[in-house]
Design a protein around this motif. Sequence first.
Motif, PDB file in Angstrom:
ATOM      1  N   TYR A   1       0.840  -1.204   0.000  1.00 38.15           N
ATOM      2  CA  TYR A   1       0.000   0.000   0.000  1.00 38.15           C
ATOM      3  C   TYR A   1       0.871   1.249   0.000  1.00 38.15           C
ATOM      4  CZ  TYR A   1      -3.665   3.314   1.089  1.00 38.15           C
ATOM      5  OH  TYR A   1      -4.524   4.382   1.040  1.00 38.15           O
TER       6      TYR A   1
ATOM      7  N   ILE B   1      -2.172  -1.952  -5.819  1.00 33.46           N
ATOM      8  CA  ILE B   1      -1.677  -2.481  -4.544  1.00 33.46           C
ATOM      9  C   ILE B   1      -1.502  -3.998  -4.643  1.00 33.46           C
ATOM     10  CG2 ILE B   1      -2.173  -2.755  -2.083  1.00 33.46           C
ATOM     11  CD1 ILE B   1      -3.896  -0.167  -2.352  1.00 33.46           C
TER      12      ILE B   1
ATOM     13  N   TRP C   1       0.985   4.027  -2.876  1.00 31.52           N
ATOM     14  CA  TRP C   1       0.634   5.405  -2.534  1.00 31.52           C
ATOM     15  C   TRP C   1       1.745   6.372  -2.946  1.00 31.52           C
ATOM     16  CZ3 TRP C   1       2.530   8.739   1.448  1.00 31.52           C
ATOM     17  CH2 TRP C   1       1.755   9.895   1.630  1.00 31.52           C
TER      18      TRP C   1
END
Length: 147
Positions: A52, A71, A56
């Motif tokens: 994640y 992800i 991000w």
Amino acid sequence: MASPLSPDSKSADREAGDWPGRRLGLPESGPRSVARLGRRVAALVIDWGLAYLLAWVFFSTPGASPDPFTILAIFAILQIVFLALLGGSVGHLLLGMRLVPLVPGWIGVWRPAVRTVFLCIGIPALIWDRDQRGFHDRLAGTVLVRR
């Protein structure tokens, strides 16, 4: 006769003196024993969190969450690469586990790939065997053990 809830009664699935990994020739505890569920879940959370974070940082637009499939793809790539090269994912290694094949030798690339595909579709969470191996480990011929 012992009641079904007494400690003296035998489980239908497990005989007295049996433990996860016994049929695989693994010890009951300590190094090379089957990694237990708590450790596995914690490692999965670490690995998912890392995926994640990478999604991000590198693939999200400002003010938006990363795409779930991005992800998942990062998670899968990290799993395959780390399992093939180091014998464990980042979470596994941080929590003292490693993935080993049931037959002697190098784990290769195909075992981590097969294991990861099934892990990504959620099958292992639903199907476990008596040795606490998920379906993904059974198909890949691997077992997650303590270091």
